[in-house]
Design a protein around this motif. Structure first.
Motif, PDB file in Angstrom:
ATOM      1  N   GLY A 171      15.897  -9.526  34.757  1.00  0.00           N
ATOM      2  CA  GLY A 171      16.863  -8.760  35.251  1.00  0.00           C
ATOM      3  C   GLY A 171      18.101  -7.977  33.755  1.00  0.00           C
ATOM      4  N   LEU A 172      17.910  -8.266  32.961  1.00  0.00           N
ATOM      5  CA  LEU A 172      18.498  -8.175  31.926  1.00  0.00           C
ATOM      6  C   LEU A 172      18.234  -6.396  31.702  1.00  0.00           C
ATOM      7  N   VAL A 173      18.899  -5.837  31.665  1.00  0.00           N
ATOM      8  CA  VAL A 173      18.917  -4.514  31.314  1.00  0.00           C
ATOM      9  C   VAL A 173      19.762  -3.825  29.430  1.00  0.00           C
ATOM     10  N   LEU A 174      18.497  -3.404  29.404  1.00  0.00           N
ATOM     11  CA  LEU A 174      17.967  -2.866  27.511  1.00  0.00           C
ATOM     12  C   LEU A 174      18.453  -2.114  27.227  1.00  0.00           C
ATOM     13  N   GLN A 175      19.213  -1.909  26.219  1.00  0.00           N
ATOM     14  CA  GLN A 175      19.860   0.091  25.690  1.00  0.00           C
ATOM     15  C   GLN A 175      18.666  -0.013  24.514  1.00  0.00           C
ATOM     16  N   ILE A 176      17.744   0.611  24.723  1.00  0.00           N
ATOM     17  CA  ILE A 176      16.655   0.903  23.055  1.00  0.00           C
ATOM     18  C   ILE A 176      16.928   1.926  22.522  1.00  0.00           C
ATOM     19  N   GLU A 177      16.697   2.254  21.609  1.00  0.00           N
ATOM     20  CA  GLU A 177      16.795   3.669  20.455  1.00  0.00           C
ATOM     21  C   GLU A 177      15.864   3.583  19.475  1.00  0.00           C
ATOM     22  N   ARG A 178      14.460   4.387  20.180  1.00  0.00           N
ATOM     23  CA  ARG A 178      13.412   4.643  19.519  1.00  0.00           C
ATOM     24  C   ARG A 178      13.607   5.715  19.240  1.00  0.00           C
ATOM     25  N   ALA A 179      12.807   6.490  18.045  1.00  0.00           N
ATOM     26  CA  ALA A 179      12.890   7.987  17.861  1.00  0.00           C
ATOM     27  C   ALA A 179      13.187   8.793  17.988  1.00  0.00           C
ATOM     28  N   GLY A 180      14.687   8.562  17.998  1.00  0.00           N
ATOM     29  CA  GLY A 180      16.000   9.449  18.830  1.00  0.00           C
ATOM     30  C   GLY A 180      15.373   9.588  20.003  1.00  0.00           C
ATOM     31  N   ARG A 201      16.612   7.780  24.437  1.00  0.00           N
ATOM     32  CA  ARG A 201      17.190   6.356  24.288  1.00  0.00           C
ATOM     33  C   ARG A 201      16.883   6.115  25.131  1.00  0.00           C
ATOM     34  N   TYR A 202      16.410   4.692  25.803  1.00  0.00           N
ATOM     35  CA  TYR A 202      16.111   4.149  27.247  1.00  0.00           C
ATOM     36  C   TYR A 202      16.364   3.305  27.349  1.00  0.00           C
ATOM     37  N   GLU A 203      16.775   2.993  29.417  1.00  0.00           N
ATOM     38  CA  GLU A 203      17.442   1.763  29.349  1.00  0.00           C
ATOM     39  C   GLU A 203      16.867   1.458  30.567  1.00  0.00           C
ATOM     40  N   VAL A 204      16.718  -0.071  30.157  1.00  0.00           N
ATOM     41  CA  VAL A 204      15.328  -0.232  30.678  1.00  0.00           C
ATOM     42  C   VAL A 204      15.749  -1.965  31.139  1.00  0.00           C
ATOM     43  N   GLU A 205      15.466  -2.084  32.676  1.00  0.00           N
ATOM     44  CA  GLU A 205      15.529  -3.697  33.033  1.00  0.00           C
ATOM     45  C   GLU A 205      14.262  -4.225  33.153  1.00  0.00           C
ATOM     46  N   VAL A 206      14.623  -5.531  32.811  1.00  0.00           N
ATOM     47  CA  VAL A 206      13.431  -6.404  32.105  1.00  0.00           C
ATOM     48  C   VAL A 206      12.854  -6.734  33.525  1.00  0.00           C
TER      49      VAL A 206
END
Length: 150
Positions: free
Chosen positions: A69-78, A80-85
């Protein structure tokens, strides 16, 4: 094949805990590795320490617990991802299983694709020279640089 945590942690009975069963959780760096956002746990840890992984804009530590249920903001290789676990895993498995561990928001997908398209158009406008400039071309380049000195 990733598997959910087999153990359930019991919350301590007392003023803070209800004495019931706690939610399962996994370390953040381990989850990012298992969900295939990073190739190694060390790279996941470095990204977390550099602030490229956030929860609600808050900087995290690699040992932070991730729960469903957590929402993560991940920046990878320029990008950005906003994903829910959506699932937890302690082991890295095939990509098809890893994709089931999270769900990316529609806004995140659209923004990522728009940014990728923008970078593609920017790259089309610039063409590096095929060879080094010759003597005449170098003098022209130097002359253009001297225009600012006037």
């Amino acid at each position: 094949m990733p598997r959910p945590l087999p153990r359930r942690l019991e919350a301590p009975a007392g003023p803070g805990g209800a004495g019931g069963v706690a939610e399962p959780s996994v370390r953040l760096d381990l989850w990012l590795w298992a969900a295939r956002f990073f190739k190694t746990r060390a790279l996941a840890k470095q990204a977390i320490e550099r602030g490229q992984v956030r929860i609600e804009g808050q900087a995290l530590k690699p040992s932070r617990s991730v729960r469903i249920g957590l929402v993560l903001q991940i920046e990878r290789a320029g990008e950005r991802y906003e994903v829910e676990v959506r699932g937890l895993a302690e082991q890295r498995g095939p990509a098809s299983v890893a994709q089931q561990l999270y769900a990316e928001s529609e806004a995140s997908v659209a923004a990522r694709l728009a940014e990728r398209e923008r970078r593609r158009f920017e790259a089309q406008g610039y063409r590096p020279p095929e060879t080094r400039p010759n003597k005449r071309q170098r003098r022209l380049i130097q002359a253009l640089g001297d225009l600012d000195a006037l």
